[in-house]
Scaffold this motif. Structure first.
Motif, short mmCIF file in Angstrom:
data_model
loop_
_atom_site.label_atom_id
_atom_site.label_comp_id
_atom_site.label_asym_id
_atom_site.label_seq_id
_atom_site.Cartn_x
_atom_site.Cartn_y
_atom_site.Cartn_z
N ASN A 130 0.97 -1.20 -0.14
CA ASN A 130 0.12 0.11 0.05
C ASN A 130 0.76 1.14 0.12
N MET A 131 2.19 1.05 -0.03
CA MET A 131 3.14 2.15 -0.12
C MET A 131 4.06 2.35 -1.30
N TYR A 132 3.51 1.68 -2.48
CA TYR A 132 3.96 1.76 -3.77
C TYR A 132 5.35 0.72 -3.79
N CYS A 133 5.19 -0.23 -2.78
CA CYS A 133 6.30 -1.47 -2.80
C CYS A 133 7.57 -0.85 -2.36
N PHE A 134 7.63 0.27 -1.66
CA PHE A 134 8.95 0.98 -1.13
C PHE A 134 9.86 0.15 -0.50
N SER A 135 11.32 0.20 -0.59
CA SER A 135 11.98 -0.55 0.32
C SER A 135 12.10 0.30 1.70
N SER A 136 12.74 -0.17 2.35
CA SER A 136 13.09 0.72 3.72
C SER A 136 13.78 1.89 3.19
N LEU A 137 14.96 1.83 2.38
CA LEU A 137 15.55 2.97 2.03
C LEU A 137 14.86 4.01 1.16
N ALA A 138 13.87 3.34 0.30
CA ALA A 138 13.13 4.12 -0.63
C ALA A 138 11.98 5.18 0.42
N LEU A 139 11.49 4.43 1.42
CA LEU A 139 10.57 5.43 2.41
C LEU A 139 11.15 6.37 2.91
N THR A 140 12.48 6.50 2.91
CA THR A 140 13.44 7.76 3.50
C THR A 140 13.51 8.74 2.61
N LEU A 141 13.73 8.49 1.16
CA LEU A 141 14.43 9.01 0.26
C LEU A 141 13.66 10.34 0.12
#
Length: 775
Positions: free
Chosen positions: A665-676
């Motif tokens: 539900n969050m665009y399949c972001f990884s842990s790093l992508a969530l912080t970018l």
């Protein structure tokens, strides 16, 4: 009154709006051509009768045969050739001459299974199975007559085929509930048909009364203009009555067709249900067998033999037979079933561990946190809203264009820019930290290869498009305190779109790259070709590695679920030692028995001697196995041989991090992508974090984001026009990037953008006066 020339019997099509429609006795739809002058009622009826007679003479409803000359495409040398075509009993046959009908048929196509299409005013395309006829008529009228005959013949052939299949299966039982449902549906249809019949009777009754009244009005003395209007109304009333009769006839035909086909539809549905159940049971059995085989293999790993399904020789020629070439029906379809240039081989696992000394990676190394972070980063973003949008309505006019030139709404984006996606290559930076500590350059090469593969792991579920950066847009990622590196990206060109990237690590390495994205939309899939080289240099040894990215393909653009595949080769070269690594990304094929998303590779020294075998998948993990012995295998077809490598037990190089909770539900972001895209103080005002449309999209305000996106793009176009005008007056030489400048690469000879310094110093001083106003 003299009778006018009869109009051609054209079939009305949605794309050709030339007047209204009327129906002859056969129920076929014929066009009513508009006239510049208003015709009398008597002339209108005469035209109707003449047109119906013309249509009957060219395509008779009771006749099963239609003949005539057409031009048929033969090849690129001869082009279109004149041939005699005969349509009879649902079959279309052609001959070189009429005399050949007695002894030689050049080809036949069954219309019952054929698809009829029209390319332009005079062309017809018939396709059935693997056979396609490209035909051309001499005039558009002749083309329309042939299309009429072909459609009628096809409908009759299908009807005959279905009647035969129904007769052969009359005794097949159906369930009581299905029978009652079918009978209920047919009763409803019959009831509606009675209602329509009643309406038709009323229309006929009132229409006749209306025409009598209009006829009486014609006899009255009225001005000339009024008489012409009365005639026009009378003419339209006639057409309306004919149309209502045709409507009720069509409804009756529909009911008859539904009743005759209901049993066959039910049988087909039941067959599909049984097939689905059987397929589910088969998949379940295969899954159980796979688990048991995998468990047995793990219990006895020393006896495992890795034998890829596509062995090749030293020259890299595949032993798998070629798949037949694609037909000319779909030139854009890509076939990856036969990889002739793949370098497959046979590896046999040895049991002696004394030869193995690779800088292996333990499972503890993949915690993703070598040091405790000094700052707590966010672990979630607002969930993706459920917006529906028709992709085809936007993309149908964009086939063949550059993706960067297509005006796309944010509905197809993810709330990250291409600069941030480029920074995601550093997700597994610890592989480079470990490589910097390796003393053996071949072991270092294995880790560099694993790093090059790891950059694709985040794309397997990321089907959304990142934002195209504005010219002059930047993105920084400062992880100096946590992981010892700093990253800076800048959009240095808009057409073609190009981004420069520079990373400096305190742990012994520097990475830089300039990536230009070339993309083409082909209707069924989207190809993304990153152009440009990636450079990696280790400070202690001076080893300088260079490689390029592979092609990414987004499938099912129009219909079906989107999915991404990577295909191509990556050749990594250590320019100091001349050692190489050849990686092959095998494209997915439905017919292949290979593991999906498979990656294989060989690490060789400067003499071409293989030392390590790499294997894995780009979405999960990579392993390396040290080669202890190589030999020629037994002879195969055409006297060629395959190489057999004896290796030690594979060691894990890299494994993908699991996705965060609720990632779907969050665009399949990884842990790093969530912080970018996390807000951060002190960044330059051109940073992607500050881009307003991207920020609005992340917050779920997509309508506002679309408006803002259009404003930013128009602002960028206005800035470009002003810059081009200044350049024409020799005031400026065009756009010059702020933090990167062009230099000729000594290794590749290419002109690339490299970091010229100053950004981090400007950040310390908070001096951004030279940065452009792009937002």
């Amino acid at each position: 009154l003299p009778a006018p020339d009869p109009p051609p019997p054209l079939i009305a099509r949605p794309s050709q709006s030339i007047g209204g429609e009327f129906y002859g006795e056969s129920g076929r739809s014929l066009q009513w051509p508009r006239q510049d002058r208003v015709l009398s009622h008597r002339s209108s009826v005469l035209i109707l009768q003449t047109a119906a007679a013309a249509a009957t003479s060219s395509v008779s409803p009771g006749s099963d045969t239609y003949k005539g000359w057409l031009f048929k495409w033969t090849n690129y040398i001869k082009g279109y050739q004149r041939r005699w075509f005969v349509l009879s009993n649902g079959l279309l046959s052609y001959y070189r001459t009429q005399a050949e009908m007695a002894h030689t048929c050049r080809g036949t196509i069954n219309l019952a299974t054929a698809h009829i299409d029209t390319e332009d005013a005079c062309n017809i395309v018939l396709s059935s199975g693997g056979r396609t006829y490209h035909l051309k008529a001499s005039t558009e009228v002749e083309r329309q007559r042939w299309v009429t005959a072909l459609e009628l013949a096809k409908a009759k052939a299908i009807r005959m085929m279905n009647d035969q299949s129904d007769d052969s299966a009359d005794e097949e039982p159906t369930s009581q509930s299905d029978q009652s449902e079918i009978q209920g549906t047919l009763k409803t249809l019959a009831s509606k048909l009675d209602d329509l019949s009643t309406c038709n009777d009323l229309i006929a009754k009132h229409g006749a009364a209306l025409q009598r009244s209009l006829s009486e009005l014609e006899t009255l003395r009225v001005p000339l203009e009024g008489g012409e209007k009365i005639k026009a109304v009378n003419e339209r009333a006639t057409l309306f009555r004919i149309t209502s009769n045709a409507m009720i006839n069509a409804c009756r035909d529909f009911l008859d067709l539904a009743e005759s086909h209901s049993r066959r539809w039910q049988r087909v549905l039941q067959h599909e249900r049984e097939q689905r159940t059987h397929l589910e049971e088969t998949i379940e059995q295969l899954a159980k067998q796979h688990n048991s085989l995998e468990r047995a293999w793990r219990e006895a790993p020393t006896h495992a033999v890795n034998t890829p399904d596509t062995p090749t020789t030293d020259t890299g020629v595949s032993e798998r037979p070629r798949k037949e070439e694609a037909s000319d029906e779909d030139e854009d379809t890509e076939y990856f079933d036969a990889m002739e240039d793949s370098r497959a081989f046979i590896t046999v696992t040895a049991t002696d561990p004394s030869h193995h000394r690779l800088c292996s990676v333990s499972s503890n190394d993949f915690s993703g946190k070598e040091l405790q972070p000094h700052r707590k980063r966010r672990t979630q973003i607002p969930e993706k809203p459920n917006y529906s949008l028709n992709l085809w309505s936007i993309m149908k006019n964009c086939i063949g264009k550059e993706l960067s030139k297509i005006p796309m709404p944010v509905n197809f984006n993810e709330p990250l820019s291409m600069l941030q996606r480029l920074t995601e290559d550093l997700e597994y930076h610890e592989l480079l930290d470990k490589a910097a500590r390796c003393e053996n350059s071949l072991e270092q090469m294995c880790l560099v290869a694993a790093f090059s593969v790891s950059s694709y792991s985040t794309t397997v579920h990321r089907t959304a498009k990142p934002f195209n950066p504005l010219l002059g847009e930047t993105y920084e990622l400062d992880r100096l305190e946590e992981f010892g590196y700093r990253s800076l990206c800048e959009q240095v060109s808009h057409h073609p779109p190009a981004a420069a990237h520079h990373v400096m690590s305190q742990r012994g390495w520097t990475l830089w790259q300039e990536i230009t994205i070339a993309s083409k939309f082909r209707g069924k899939y989207l190809s993304i070709m990153p152009l440009g080289a990636i450079h990696l240099q280790f400070h202690a040894s001076g080893n300088h590695y260079v490689w390029r990215k592979v092609t990414s393909t987004v499938h099912n653009i129009i219909v079906g679920k989107l999915w991404i595949d990577q295909s191509g080769d990556i050749d990594i070269v250590n320019h100091r030692t001349k050692e190489t690594c050849q990686l092959k990304f095998s494209p997915y094929s439905y017919f292949s028995r290979e593991v999906p998303r498979k990656v294989t590779g060989v690490v060789k020294d400067s003499e071409g001697q293989a030392h390590y075998i790499l294997s894995g998948t780009w979405d999960d993990k990579m392993e390396s196995a040290k080669i202890v012995q190589s030999s020629r295998g037994s002879s195969i077809s055409e006297g060629k041989q395959k190489t057999v490598y004896q290796t030690l037990t594979p060691k894990l190089l890299w494994k993908k991090y699991p996705l965060p909770e609720n990632a779907e539900n969050m665009y399949c972001f990884s842990s790093l992508a969530l912080t970018l895209n996390e807000e951060e103080e002190g960044v330059c005002w051109t940073d992607s974090r500050l881009r307003p449309d991207q920020r609005l999209m992340e917050a779920g305000r997509w309508d506002e984001a679309n408006v803002e996106k259009q404003r930013l793009e128009e602002k960028q176009r206005a800035t470009r026009r002003r810059r081009e005008a200044e350049a024409s007056k020799a005031i400026d030489e065009g756009y010059i990037p702020l933090w990167f400048h062009q230099r000729t690469d000594e290794l590749t000879g290419e002109t690339i953008y490299v970091y010229k310094g100053g950004y981090w110093e400007a950040k310390e001083r908070q001096e951004w006066s030279t940065s452009p106003d792009i937002f």
